[in-house]
Motif scaffolding. Structure first.
Motif, short mmCIF file in Angstrom:
data_model
loop_
_atom_site.label_atom_id
_atom_site.label_comp_id
_atom_site.label_asym_id
_atom_site.label_seq_id
_atom_site.Cartn_x
_atom_site.Cartn_y
_atom_site.Cartn_z
N THR A 45 26.24 90.67 18.52
CA THR A 45 27.05 89.62 19.13
C THR A 45 26.30 88.29 19.07
N THR A 46 26.99 87.26 18.60
CA THR A 46 26.44 85.91 18.52
C THR A 46 27.27 85.01 19.43
N ILE A 47 26.57 84.15 20.20
CA ILE A 47 27.23 83.28 21.16
C ILE A 47 26.74 81.84 20.99
N ARG A 48 27.69 80.89 21.01
CA ARG A 48 27.35 79.46 20.99
C ARG A 48 28.09 78.79 22.15
N ILE A 49 27.37 78.01 22.96
CA ILE A 49 27.91 77.46 24.21
C ILE A 49 27.90 75.94 24.17
N ASP A 50 29.04 75.35 24.59
CA ASP A 50 29.13 73.90 24.82
C ASP A 50 29.41 73.73 26.30
N ASP A 51 28.39 73.32 27.05
CA ASP A 51 28.48 73.20 28.51
C ASP A 51 28.30 71.73 28.87
N ARG A 52 29.39 71.00 28.91
CA ARG A 52 29.36 69.57 29.22
C ARG A 52 29.72 69.38 30.68
N ARG A 53 28.85 68.70 31.43
CA ARG A 53 29.07 68.59 32.87
C ARG A 53 29.37 67.18 33.36
N ASP A 54 29.36 66.21 32.45
CA ASP A 54 29.65 64.84 32.90
C ASP A 54 31.14 64.57 32.99
N LYS A 55 31.96 65.37 32.28
CA LYS A 55 33.41 65.25 32.40
C LYS A 55 34.07 66.50 31.84
N GLU A 56 35.29 66.72 32.31
CA GLU A 56 36.06 67.88 31.86
C GLU A 56 36.53 67.68 30.43
N ARG A 57 36.27 68.65 29.58
CA ARG A 57 36.74 68.61 28.19
C ARG A 57 37.29 69.98 27.83
N SER A 58 38.42 70.01 27.15
CA SER A 58 39.00 71.27 26.70
C SER A 58 38.83 71.40 25.20
N MET A 59 39.17 72.56 24.68
CA MET A 59 39.13 72.77 23.23
C MET A 59 40.00 71.74 22.53
N GLU A 60 41.20 71.52 23.08
CA GLU A 60 42.13 70.58 22.47
C GLU A 60 41.59 69.15 22.50
N ASP A 61 40.92 68.78 23.61
CA ASP A 61 40.34 67.44 23.70
C ASP A 61 39.33 67.19 22.59
N LYS A 62 38.50 68.19 22.33
CA LYS A 62 37.46 68.03 21.31
C LYS A 62 38.08 67.84 19.93
N VAL A 63 39.08 68.63 19.61
CA VAL A 63 39.75 68.52 18.32
C VAL A 63 40.48 67.18 18.21
N LYS A 64 41.17 66.80 19.27
CA LYS A 64 41.91 65.54 19.28
C LYS A 64 40.97 64.36 19.05
N SER A 65 39.81 64.37 19.68
CA SER A 65 38.83 63.29 19.51
C SER A 65 38.41 63.13 18.05
N VAL A 66 38.15 64.24 17.40
CA VAL A 66 37.76 64.19 15.99
C VAL A 66 38.92 63.70 15.12
N MET A 67 40.13 64.23 15.36
CA MET A 67 41.27 63.86 14.53
C MET A 67 41.63 62.37 14.70
N GLU A 68 41.46 61.82 15.88
CA GLU A 68 41.68 60.40 16.08
C GLU A 68 40.73 59.57 15.22
N LYS A 69 39.50 60.04 15.10
CA LYS A 69 38.53 59.33 14.27
C LYS A 69 38.85 59.48 12.78
N VAL A 70 39.36 60.64 12.40
CA VAL A 70 39.76 60.87 11.02
C VAL A 70 40.89 59.91 10.64
N ARG A 71 41.81 59.70 11.56
CA ARG A 71 42.98 58.87 11.29
C ARG A 71 42.73 57.39 11.63
N GLY A 72 41.49 57.07 12.01
CA GLY A 72 41.15 55.68 12.26
C GLY A 72 41.56 55.16 13.63
N GLY A 73 41.84 56.07 14.58
CA GLY A 73 42.32 55.65 15.89
C GLY A 73 41.28 55.48 16.89
#
Length: 100
Positions: free
Chosen positions: A72-100
């Motif tokens: 079993t392999t595990i990778r953790i993203d534990d961000r405590r300064d603000k709430e982030r979801s899986m969708e938030d992370k993807v959306k952030s990247v895609m906005e940058k891809v599209r120049g937003g």
């Protein structure tokens, strides 16, 4: 929110889909938010401890299904300064891809 990617491999098996299907059933039974990818499963939990408990149960499930050795392999993203979801992370990247 903690985002955790994990991969559970019953060693010696050629096809893993039946094992993955049982892990997904476990996640659904527990009401865990998840995303299945071709190479891993990603879950969101409130704490790292909660994620470890779920992954431990999934790991042990492999033995109940007949596996004799499991990796079993595990990778953790534990961000405590603000709430982030899986969708938030993807959306952030895609906005940058599209120049937003």
């Amino acid at each position: 929110m903690v985002i955790v990617e994990f991969v559970i491999v019953p060693l010696g098996e050629k096809s893993l889909s039946r094992y993955v299907a049982e892990v997904i059933k476990l996640l659904e039974d527990k009401g865990v938010k998840y995303q299945l990818t071709p190479m891993a499963t990603i879950i969101e939990t409130k704490t790292v401890h909660e994620a470890f408990e779920i992954i431990e149960e999934a790991h042990e499930l492999m033995f109940k299904l007949g596996a004799e050795r499991v990796s079993t392999t595990i990778r953790i993203d534990d961000r405590r300064d603000k709430e982030r979801s899986m969708e938030d992370k993807v959306k952030s990247v895609m906005e940058k891809v599209r120049g937003g």
